[in-house]
Design a protein around this motif. Structure first.
Motif, PDB file in Angstrom:
ATOM      1  N   LYS A  52     -41.951  53.938   3.530  1.00 51.47           N
ATOM      2  CA  LYS A  52     -41.861  55.382   3.689  1.00 51.47           C
ATOM      3  C   LYS A  52     -40.598  55.767   4.451  1.00 51.47           C
ATOM      4  CE  LYS A  52     -46.737  56.755   3.476  1.00 51.47           C
ATOM      5  NZ  LYS A  52     -47.856  57.386   4.214  1.00 51.47           N
ATOM      6  N   LYS A  53     -40.300  54.999   5.519  1.00 51.08           N
ATOM      7  CA  LYS A  53     -39.090  55.289   6.287  1.00 51.08           C
ATOM      8  C   LYS A  53     -37.849  55.081   5.433  1.00 51.08           C
ATOM      9  CE  LYS A  53     -41.067  54.102  10.801  1.00 51.08           C
ATOM     10  NZ  LYS A  53     -41.028  53.174  11.952  1.00 51.08           N
ATOM     11  N   GLU A  54     -37.854  53.981   4.652  1.00 46.27           N
ATOM     12  CA  GLU A  54     -36.707  53.692   3.805  1.00 46.27           C
ATOM     13  C   GLU A  54     -36.558  54.762   2.727  1.00 46.27           C
ATOM     14  OE1 GLU A  54     -34.869  50.033   1.116  1.00 46.27           O
ATOM     15  OE2 GLU A  54     -36.945  49.959   1.803  1.00 46.27           O
ATOM     16  N   ASN A  55     -37.678  55.126   2.092  1.00 48.11           N
ATOM     17  CA  ASN A  55     -37.618  56.132   1.043  1.00 48.11           C
ATOM     18  C   ASN A  55     -37.258  57.499   1.609  1.00 48.11           C
ATOM     19  OD1 ASN A  55     -38.387  54.128  -0.702  1.00 48.11           O
ATOM     20  ND2 ASN A  55     -40.531  54.716  -0.750  1.00 48.11           N
ATOM     21  N   GLY A  56     -37.747  57.785   2.816  1.00 46.95           N
ATOM     22  CA  GLY A  56     -37.374  59.035   3.468  1.00 46.95           C
ATOM     23  C   GLY A  56     -35.882  59.108   3.718  1.00 46.95           C
ATOM     24  N   SER A  57     -35.272  57.963   4.002  1.00 50.12           N
ATOM     25  CA  SER A  57     -33.822  57.947   4.192  1.00 50.12           C
ATOM     26  C   SER A  57     -33.114  58.214   2.871  1.00 50.12           C
ATOM     27  CB  SER A  57     -33.376  56.605   4.779  1.00 50.12           C
ATOM     28  OG  SER A  57     -33.567  55.548   3.850  1.00 50.12           O
ATOM     29  N   PHE A  58     -33.702  57.762   1.731  1.00 53.06           N
ATOM     30  CA  PHE A  58     -33.130  58.079   0.430  1.00 53.06           C
ATOM     31  C   PHE A  58     -33.152  59.592   0.210  1.00 53.06           C
ATOM     32  CE2 PHE A  58     -34.697  53.733  -1.165  1.00 53.06           C
ATOM     33  CZ  PHE A  58     -33.486  53.137  -0.843  1.00 53.06           C
ATOM     34  N   TRP A  59     -34.291  60.210   0.483  1.00 48.61           N
ATOM     35  CA  TRP A  59     -34.449  61.648   0.304  1.00 48.61           C
ATOM     36  C   TRP A  59     -33.376  62.409   1.076  1.00 48.61           C
ATOM     37  CZ3 TRP A  59     -36.928  65.181  -2.584  1.00 48.61           C
ATOM     38  CH2 TRP A  59     -37.103  66.466  -2.089  1.00 48.61           C
ATOM     39  N   LYS A  60     -33.137  61.987   2.319  1.00 46.10           N
ATOM     40  CA  LYS A  60     -32.139  62.670   3.138  1.00 46.10           C
ATOM     41  C   LYS A  60     -30.722  62.376   2.658  1.00 46.10           C
ATOM     42  CE  LYS A  60     -34.859  62.906   7.403  1.00 46.10           C
ATOM     43  NZ  LYS A  60     -34.940  62.496   8.839  1.00 46.10           N
ATOM     44  N   SER A  61     -30.442  61.099   2.387  1.00 42.06           N
ATOM     45  CA  SER A  61     -29.074  60.730   2.012  1.00 42.06           C
ATOM     46  C   SER A  61     -28.666  61.327   0.670  1.00 42.06           C
ATOM     47  CB  SER A  61     -28.938  59.204   1.962  1.00 42.06           C
ATOM     48  OG  SER A  61     -29.746  58.654   0.926  1.00 42.06           O
ATOM     49  N   LEU A  62     -29.650  61.606  -0.205  1.00 48.39           N
ATOM     50  CA  LEU A  62     -29.351  62.182  -1.517  1.00 48.39           C
ATOM     51  C   LEU A  62     -29.440  63.710  -1.516  1.00 48.39           C
ATOM     52  CD1 LEU A  62     -31.257  59.640  -3.806  1.00 48.39           C
ATOM     53  CD2 LEU A  62     -28.792  59.793  -3.430  1.00 48.39           C
ATOM     54  N   GLY A  63     -29.611  64.286  -0.328  1.00 46.70           N
ATOM     55  CA  GLY A  63     -29.587  65.744  -0.206  1.00 46.70           C
ATOM     56  C   GLY A  63     -30.883  66.438  -0.536  1.00 46.70           C
ATOM     57  N   GLY A  64     -32.000  65.706  -0.488  1.00 47.53           N
ATOM     58  CA  GLY A  64     -33.287  66.314  -0.808  1.00 47.53           C
ATOM     59  C   GLY A  64     -33.660  67.469   0.107  1.00 47.53           C
ATOM     60  N   GLU A  65     -33.129  67.448   1.341  1.00 49.55           N
ATOM     61  CA  GLU A  65     -33.484  68.507   2.287  1.00 49.55           C
ATOM     62  C   GLU A  65     -33.018  69.881   1.819  1.00 49.55           C
ATOM     63  OE1 GLU A  65     -31.668  66.701   5.728  1.00 49.55           O
ATOM     64  OE2 GLU A  65     -33.633  66.195   6.568  1.00 49.55           O
ATOM     65  N   GLU A  66     -32.043  69.926   0.900  1.00 49.17           N
ATOM     66  CA  GLU A  66     -31.595  71.210   0.360  1.00 49.17           C
ATOM     67  C   GLU A  66     -32.718  71.920  -0.387  1.00 49.17           C
ATOM     68  OE1 GLU A  66     -27.965  70.929  -1.954  1.00 49.17           O
ATOM     69  OE2 GLU A  66     -27.432  69.083  -0.897  1.00 49.17           O
ATOM     70  N   LEU A  67     -33.657  71.149  -0.935  1.00 52.91           N
ATOM     71  CA  LEU A  67     -34.735  71.722  -1.739  1.00 52.91           C
ATOM     72  C   LEU A  67     -35.955  72.113  -0.910  1.00 52.91           C
ATOM     73  CD1 LEU A  67     -34.677  69.136  -4.695  1.00 52.91           C
ATOM     74  CD2 LEU A  67     -33.313  71.226  -4.439  1.00 52.91           C
ATOM     75  N   GLU A  68     -36.008  71.685   0.326  1.00 51.68           N
ATOM     76  CA  GLU A  68     -37.231  71.836   1.111  1.00 51.68           C
ATOM     77  C   GLU A  68     -37.667  73.277   1.351  1.00 51.68           C
ATOM     78  OE1 GLU A  68     -37.354  69.406   4.578  1.00 51.68           O
ATOM     79  OE2 GLU A  68     -37.075  67.526   3.458  1.00 51.68           O
ATOM     80  N   PRO A  69     -36.747  74.236   1.568  1.00 50.17           N
ATOM     81  CA  PRO A  69     -37.227  75.622   1.751  1.00 50.17           C
ATOM     82  C   PRO A  69     -38.041  76.134   0.573  1.00 50.17           C
ATOM     83  CG  PRO A  69     -34.941  75.427   2.460  1.00 50.17           C
ATOM     84  CD  PRO A  69     -35.291  74.118   1.793  1.00 50.17           C
ATOM     85  N   LEU A  70     -37.761  75.638  -0.622  1.00 48.68           N
ATOM     86  CA  LEU A  70     -38.514  76.073  -1.799  1.00 48.68           C
ATOM     87  C   LEU A  70     -39.875  75.410  -1.896  1.00 48.68           C
ATOM     88  CD1 LEU A  70     -35.649  75.897  -4.451  1.00 48.68           C
ATOM     89  CD2 LEU A  70     -36.619  77.971  -3.441  1.00 48.68           C
ATOM     90  N   LEU A  71     -40.031  74.258  -1.249  1.00 47.36           N
ATOM     91  CA  LEU A  71     -41.224  73.438  -1.440  1.00 47.36           C
ATOM     92  C   LEU A  71     -42.194  73.473  -0.261  1.00 47.36           C
ATOM     93  CD1 LEU A  71     -39.359  70.332  -2.922  1.00 47.36           C
ATOM     94  CD2 LEU A  71     -40.638  72.048  -4.193  1.00 47.36           C
TER      95      LEU A  71
END
Length: 399
Positions: A81-100
């Motif tokens: 989960k920690k490793e995958n969470g780092s993927f989410w952040k490094s690939l810019g997933g946080e840009e989508l979070e306000p919508l989700l």
């Protein structure tokens, strides 16, 4: 190792030690018990006591081993989960979070990503077609927490697919009969009939094409496949008729629409091919074909005609006459064109696929990419882009 520990826990004795030393492979618990009892053959009571003690010890060891394995599995899960969470952040997933992000006061998130597996299953059902968001079961959506914990997707992407597609009909003759209009003055009284029949894919052609491409994507993705979150405006955003809370969620989603397509690491699938014999078999209530086959303007187009007359009277440049919005091609529709342009501008070419090129014969996703890789054209200047977009078709000219 388990039984060496067993021998030492409660004094299994010389017989157990000898059994362990002579065995070519680790002996079973039954073999160890047999060896210990043989050492006490002349004392049945002692043999029974040794057997009881050893069996209890063996159960304790097994429980400890199982607990240790469970802890190891849990630790691996947390590490993943920690490793995958780092993927989410490094690939810019946080840009989508306000919508989700869920808004408890509004009862949901502005945008919901559908589980790709749900869409594949829906496409295989007889008469299956897209459902508006309010009718989709909560379990069909993928939460933000789930997306954060997912490994990266195909081509080291976010596990997000955004569909860019034309709405084929504002109403469908094959739709269930609409519910009676609400009494005058009640909420949605003017649009209840139209809203119950509005559907972007009344015959399920878009859904089936999408599902046929999602299947190899899931099968060929790293980490044993898994799933993806899929954005489809009709399914992901509250549709009319909306109550007050749903209307607020819809308004919160609108400003972030371009982010879904401009995020560099999401996939965009474009439906550029119209259904066979289109627009035959589609209902254009409120704008479209008359019974004699001639085009009739809808209210939006009529207002546009009035605007053109005003422009002429003021000696302003005239914009060209627009065709009926629901009959325009993919490239002729404003929203589709905008989504296509911004996707092509920022994404790797393997992340933007034109499903209008899909032959239906490819079963590996790499082959789907080769067949459906969307072409690119040089970007426009802002002024040129605005001029091109102004010539496109929008159902709602306020867009």
């Amino acid at each position: 190792m388990q039984y060496k520990r067993l021998a030492g826990l409660r004094g299994g004795g010389a017989a157990i030690t000898k059994c362990l030393a002579q065995a070519e492979e680790a002996p079973t618990a039954a073999e160890l018990v047999e060896a210990a009892m043989a050492a006490h053959a002349d004392d049945p009571e002692e043999a029974a006591r040794v057997k009881q003690t050893m069996m209890a010890t063996e159960a304790e060891v097994r429980a400890m081993m199982e607990q240790s394995e469970a802890e190891a599995v849990a630790k691996r899960g947390e590490d993943e989960k920690k490793e995958n969470g780092s993927f989410w952040k490094s690939l810019g997933g946080e840009e989508l979070e306000p919508l989700l992000k869920q808004d408890p006061a509004l009862g949901g998130a502005p945008v919901g990503f559908l589980d790709a597996r749900f869409l594949i299953s829906l496409a295989k059902k007889e008469g299956g077609r897209l459902l508006r968001r309010q009718l989709i079961p909560p379990g069909a959506f993928i939460s933000l927490e789930e997306l954060r914990s997912m490994p990266f997707g195909y081509g080291q992407s976010l596990r997000v697919v955004c569909l860019s597609y034309p709405w084929f009909s504002p109403g469908c003759a094959a739709s269930p009969a609409p519910s009676p209009p609400r009494p005058h003055g009640s909420a949605d009284s003017r649009c209840s009939v139209l809203c119950t029949t509005r559907h972007p894919d009344p015959h399920g052609t878009t859904l089936r094409l999408l599902a046929r491409v999602l299947e190899p994507l899931l099968a060929d993705s790293p980490y044993g496949g898994g799933t993806y979150g899929v954005f489809i405006d009709y399914c992901s955003m509250p549709q009319v008729p909306r109550d007050d809370k749903q209307e607020q969620l819809f308004r919160l989603a609108l400003p972030g629409m371009s982010t879904l397509y401009s995020q560099p690491n999401t996939h965009v699938f474009k439906i550029t091919k119209m259904p066979p014999n289109y627009p035959a078999g589609f209902d254009f209530s409120g704008g479209g074909y008359r019974a004699d086959g001639q085009i009739k303007p809808n209210k939006v187009q009529q207002r546009g005609a009035n605007s053109r007359r005003r422009e002429a009277s003021m000696c302003l440049p005239l914009t060209r006459v627009r065709s009926t919005p629901m009959q325009a091609t993919y490239a002729g529709r404003g929203w589709c064109y905008e989504e296509s342009c911004i996707s092509n501008l920022v994404k790797d070419s393997s992340f933007v696929l034109d499903l209008g090129l899909f032959s239906g014969t490819k079963t590996r996703f790499i082959d789907v990419i080769k067949e459906c890789r969307a072409g690119r054209s040089p970007p426009y200047s802002p002024d040129d882009f605005n001029a091109v977009v102004d010539a496109k078709n929008f159902t709602n000219r306020a867009d």
